[in-house]
Design a protein around this motif. Structure first.
Motif, PDB file in Angstrom:
ATOM      1  N   ASP A   1       0.573  -0.973  -0.208  1.00  0.00           N
ATOM      2  CA  ASP A   1      -0.402  -0.087  -0.143  1.00  0.00           C
ATOM      3  C   ASP A   1       0.755   1.008  -0.071  1.00  0.00           C
ATOM      4  O   ASP A   1       1.885   1.012   0.082  1.00  0.00           O
ATOM      5  N   GLU A   2       0.166   2.673   0.195  1.00  0.00           N
ATOM      6  CA  GLU A   2       0.898   3.681  -0.644  1.00  0.00           C
ATOM      7  C   GLU A   2       2.072   3.846   1.240  1.00  0.00           C
ATOM      8  O   GLU A   2       2.516   4.546   0.467  1.00  0.00           O
ATOM      9  N   ASN A   3       1.445   3.601   2.176  1.00  0.00           N
ATOM     10  CA  ASN A   3       3.073   3.337   3.780  1.00  0.00           C
ATOM     11  C   ASN A   3       3.759   2.451   3.318  1.00  0.00           C
ATOM     12  O   ASN A   3       4.441   2.081   4.460  1.00  0.00           O
ATOM     13  N   ALA A   4       4.097   1.667   1.853  1.00  0.00           N
ATOM     14  CA  ALA A   4       5.450   0.340   1.811  1.00  0.00           C
ATOM     15  C   ALA A   4       4.459  -0.211   2.856  1.00  0.00           C
ATOM     16  O   ALA A   4       5.428  -1.317   3.199  1.00  0.00           O
ATOM     17  N   ALA A   5       3.801  -0.737   3.975  1.00  0.00           N
ATOM     18  CA  ALA A   5       2.677  -1.799   4.613  1.00  0.00           C
ATOM     19  C   ALA A   5       2.929  -3.423   3.210  1.00  0.00           C
ATOM     20  O   ALA A   5       1.573  -3.135   2.058  1.00  0.00           O
ATOM     21  N   TYR A   6       3.036  -3.997   4.022  1.00  0.00           N
ATOM     22  CA  TYR A   6       2.741  -5.713   2.677  1.00  0.00           C
ATOM     23  C   TYR A   6       2.551  -6.603   4.488  1.00  0.00           C
ATOM     24  O   TYR A   6       3.648  -7.562   4.951  1.00  0.00           O
ATOM     25  N   ASP A   7       1.742  -7.445   4.445  1.00  0.00           N
ATOM     26  CA  ASP A   7       0.585  -8.584   5.139  1.00  0.00           C
ATOM     27  C   ASP A   7       2.339  -9.579   4.575  1.00  0.00           C
ATOM     28  O   ASP A   7       1.452 -10.091   3.750  1.00  0.00           O
ATOM     29  N   ARG A   8       2.960  -9.728   5.234  1.00  0.00           N
ATOM     30  CA  ARG A   8       4.378 -10.934   4.489  1.00  0.00           C
ATOM     31  C   ARG A   8       2.838 -12.195   5.002  1.00  0.00           C
ATOM     32  O   ARG A   8       2.034 -12.743   6.248  1.00  0.00           O
ATOM     33  N   PRO A   9       2.729 -13.270   4.479  1.00  0.00           N
ATOM     34  CA  PRO A   9       2.201 -14.497   4.856  1.00  0.00           C
ATOM     35  C   PRO A   9       2.886 -15.212   5.461  1.00  0.00           C
ATOM     36  O   PRO A   9       4.671 -15.201   5.572  1.00  0.00           O
ATOM     37  N   ALA A  10       2.420 -16.199   6.660  1.00  0.00           N
ATOM     38  CA  ALA A  10       2.893 -16.734   7.433  1.00  0.00           C
ATOM     39  C   ALA A  10       4.115 -18.147   6.646  1.00  0.00           C
ATOM     40  O   ALA A  10       3.059 -18.666   5.474  1.00  0.00           O
ATOM     41  N   PRO A  11       5.156 -18.192   7.459  1.00  0.00           N
ATOM     42  CA  PRO A  11       5.897 -19.471   6.742  1.00  0.00           C
ATOM     43  C   PRO A  11       4.860 -20.509   7.063  1.00  0.00           C
ATOM     44  O   PRO A  11       4.161 -21.146   7.952  1.00  0.00           O
ATOM     45  N   ARG A  12       5.618 -21.708   5.727  1.00  0.00           N
ATOM     46  CA  ARG A  12       4.817 -22.864   5.690  1.00  0.00           C
ATOM     47  C   ARG A  12       5.607 -23.697   6.990  1.00  0.00           C
ATOM     48  O   ARG A  12       7.035 -24.146   6.799  1.00  0.00           O
ATOM     49  N   VAL A  13       4.334 -24.471   7.366  1.00  0.00           N
ATOM     50  CA  VAL A  13       6.325 -25.512   8.356  1.00  0.00           C
ATOM     51  C   VAL A  13       5.070 -26.754   7.640  1.00  0.00           C
ATOM     52  O   VAL A  13       4.548 -27.348   7.427  1.00  0.00           O
TER      53      VAL A  13
END
Length: 493
Positions: A471-483
């Motif tokens: 988004d415009e604030n450079a925010a990005y929700d990284r996906p949870a690491p796969r187990v």
């Protein structure tokens, strides 16, 4: 003979260099092609004119993304200053604080105009436009028609060169969403009654932040340092390279890229991946086989940019980092006081340097003025604003920047959607990053985040991240690491 590289990056600005740096740190082969023959940085480069340094537009180093903050510190461990943001609006001979202080603005406008503004604001809250699509609709809903016409209309039309009805509401949502007139009015009432001021909520928009970091000698310091780190890690930075054609071999899954060098030589590269921060309109028009979305790319528009730097010794220099010129009687859009960004931008013996920023379209009447005529125009306009008399100007220079801003007209979003779909279906290995590469207006932290995520996708050889979700604030929700789950094991009794 073609030179092969795993990843070829088109453009040596923040997005391209961040992509290359992330890849190089992972030990991957990467080459950056930058069209400018002398320096990296793109729109974030710093110009040096007789020791006076200035950016192409001001580039504040502020982000709500800790990952990007850490990356800036990693690239340039020393050299950042913390600076206060002091900004004002100039309108009809008066200066107004920015962000707008409601009581000050209404007082300066006079009782009749203030009453109209308040009534218009109240009406907009009672009868909002249900689905605001244009810039005018969005601002009218948040501030009322009168304040829109007074403070927002002339400046927006200067910046974009189109009416506010043609301009998408997306730009307003992104750039001025943190301004809240109602909250500002209530704060003014508290002050007038001597009540304790309510602590402000966290700003929704980066444009409202009161302090920022800035490199001692301009934004270009960061990108020159980044280029040096890419090279030290085994990457390759090549200046004076203009890409003039890309061909995708679907069977071999290889890109062939033709390049014209500054000295006229031709170079050919092959690559598994191409990352482009170049303007997407020109990129799509240079691809073969011809993309189905080439028509949509051709409809995208860009705004160009002129900077006229006036150097002199005015009787009183402004303290502002920026002054937004909303007054329609002059064409200048913003005035930047270079010394307020960093004292090191101004050499000893120079009193003040003011950067006057003009928005235009390449080839229009403003763009085609000679440098001498632009300097004369800037001297006249800065004197009319009252910041420097024409006789106090001792030297000046002019810099032109093509395609500084992607235009958010009413149709841009659909054009970009069709381009994305076309690339996804028919051109794997081609990645778009950055402001012009994605045709998304944003600051350099957003551009950097798209570069980081794209590099991680290339390293993993899969689409781990949706870069368009930044988004415009450079925010990005990284996906949870796969187990990784193994087969169940019998537990001894």
């Amino acid at each position: 003979m073609a030179q092969h590289v795993e990843t070829l990056v088109i453009g040596g600005g923040p997005a391209g260099l961040t992509t290359a740096y992330t890849l190089a740190k992972a030990g991957r082969s990467v080459t950056v092609l930058e069209m400018d023959p002398t320096q990296v940085g793109g729109v974030s480069r710093t110009i040096d004119y007789k020791g006076v340094k200035f950016d192409i537009g001001g580039h504040r180093f502020f982000s709500r993304n800790p990952e990007i903050l850490d990356l800036w510190r990693e690239i340039l461990p020393e050299g950042f200053l913390e600076r206060p943001r002091v900004s004002r609006i100039y309108y009809r001979g008066r200066f107004y604080a920015f962000p707008l202080r409601a009581f000050q603005a209404l007082t300066n406008l006079g009782p009749w105009m203030a009453t109209k503004c308040l009534a218009s604001f109240a009406w907009a809250k009672v009868k909002p436009i249900k689905e605001p699509e244009s810039f005018r609709d969005w601002v009218r809903n948040h501030f009322g028609q009168t304040l829109f016409s007074t403070f927002f209309k002339s400046y927006a039309e200067k910046v974009w060169g189109m009416s506010c009805e043609e301009l998408s509401a997306d730009w307003a949502r992104q750039r001025i969403k943190g301004l809240d007139l109602g909250a500002a009015l209530m704060d003014g009432v508290r002050r007038s009654l001597g009540l304790k001021r309510k602590p402000p909520a966290a700003a929704k928009s980066k444009t409202l932040n009161e302090r920022f970091h800035y490199p001692r000698e301009g934004a270009g310091m960061v990108w020159e340092a980044c280029a040096e780190k890419v090279t030290a890690l085994g990457g390759d930075i090549r200046l004076g390279r203009r890409v003039d054609g890309l061909h995708y071999d679907k069977l071999a899954r290889i890109w062939t890229v033709s390049v014209v060098c500054a000295d006229g030589r031709k170079e050919i590269y092959t690559a598994d991946n191409v990352v482009s921060s170049a303007p997407v309109r020109e990129l799509m028009q240079s691809i073969s086989p011809t993309p189905m979305s080439v028509f949509h790319a051709g409809e995208l528009m860009y705004r160009d940019f002129l900077t006229v730097v006036l150097i002199g010794k005015p009787r009183k220099a402004p303290a502002d980092t920026w002054i937004y010129v909303h007054d329609a009687s002059v064409q200048v859009g913003r005035v930047r006081n270079l010394g307020a960004w960093s004292p090191d931008m101004i050499p000893d013996g120079v009193g003040t340097a003011l950067g006057l920023e003009y928005f235009c379209f390449e080839g229009d009447s403003l763009w085609t003025l000679s440098d001498d005529d632009l300097v004369a125009k800037a001297k006249d306009e800065i004197a009319r604003i009252g910041l420097m008399a024409a006789g106090e100007v001792q030297d000046a220079c002019v810099v032109r920047q093509r395609k500084a801003y992607p235009v958010y007209d009413e149709a841009y979003a659909e054009h970009v959607r069709m381009i994305r779909l076309d690339l996804k279906l028919h051109y794997p290995g081609l990645h778009l990053v950055g402001r012009n590469g994605m045709h998304r207006y944003g600051d350099q932290d957003r551009a950097m985040m798209t570069g980081v995520l794209t590099a991680e996708n290339i390293i993993a050889d899969e689409r781990l991240h949706d870069v368009w979700e930044v988004d415009e604030n450079a925010a990005y929700d990284r996906p949870a690491p796969r187990v990784e789950r193994g087969a169940p094991r019998r537990v001894a009794a």
